[in-house]
Motif scaffolding. Sequence first.
Motif, PDB file in Angstrom:
ATOM      1  N   CYS A  86      45.033  39.274  46.161  1.00  0.00           N
ATOM      2  CA  CYS A  86      44.224  38.507  47.105  1.00  0.00           C
ATOM      3  C   CYS A  86      42.719  38.649  46.889  1.00  0.00           C
ATOM      4  O   CYS A  86      41.978  37.682  47.039  1.00  0.00           O
ATOM      5  CB  CYS A  86      44.573  38.911  48.531  1.00  0.00           C
ATOM      6  N   SER A  87      42.266  39.846  46.520  1.00  0.00           N
ATOM      7  CA  SER A  87      40.819  40.076  46.364  1.00  0.00           C
ATOM      8  C   SER A  87      40.371  40.182  44.913  1.00  0.00           C
ATOM      9  O   SER A  87      39.185  40.067  44.625  1.00  0.00           O
ATOM     10  CB  SER A  87      40.416  41.353  47.097  1.00  0.00           C
ATOM     11  N   GLY A  88      41.301  40.445  43.993  1.00  0.00           N
ATOM     12  CA  GLY A  88      40.958  40.633  42.585  1.00  0.00           C
ATOM     13  C   GLY A  88      40.427  42.016  42.268  1.00  0.00           C
ATOM     14  O   GLY A  88      40.151  42.337  41.115  1.00  0.00           O
ATOM     15  N   TYR A  89      40.303  42.881  43.289  1.00  0.00           N
ATOM     16  CA  TYR A  89      39.721  44.213  43.096  1.00  0.00           C
ATOM     17  C   TYR A  89      40.735  45.182  42.494  1.00  0.00           C
ATOM     18  O   TYR A  89      41.912  45.172  42.847  1.00  0.00           O
ATOM     19  CB  TYR A  89      39.218  44.769  44.428  1.00  0.00           C
ATOM     20  N   CYS A  90      40.254  46.045  41.586  1.00  0.00           N
ATOM     21  CA  CYS A  90      41.080  47.082  40.968  1.00  0.00           C
ATOM     22  C   CYS A  90      40.548  48.443  41.372  1.00  0.00           C
ATOM     23  O   CYS A  90      39.347  48.711  41.251  1.00  0.00           O
ATOM     24  CB  CYS A  90      41.039  46.941  39.444  1.00  0.00           C
TER      25      CYS A  90
END
Length: 144
Positions: A86-90
Amino acid sequence: MAGRYRLTSVETVESEGSWLFTARDQHGNDEEFFLVPCADEDRPPVEAWRNRCTHENQRLYREDVGAIVRDGGVVCPKHGSMFDSCSGYCDNGEAADTTLPGVEIDVDDGQVYLVDDDVTFLRAGPSRDDDDDGGPSSTSHLQL
């Protein structure tokens, strides 16, 4: 890009697990993007991300398997870093503390539209570049 371009349906993305398309960016480069389902009720049911790991030039979506999505995250097939769908954050692995670049989409009545003014839709599926790792490709036609 003026207006919006219909990409596919939410139902298709959810049933296939991911969906790939190619667009041209504002610099004239062809880029692959993929759609994945998003289970966060405060966000659209689908998100779109650039088809490259932030750690190195590695495709996240592959034609033979699509994007590997587990527990709400897109998994890099090379190092195992997981990007939130959903956010693309890793927050782990080699790509920790980075976020996948995305493109703006809109979901309306179960249909997914590309609405990003910085890219122009070219085609469903991969770019014409068959080079999977960003390295040089062979052009040899030798036969033995």
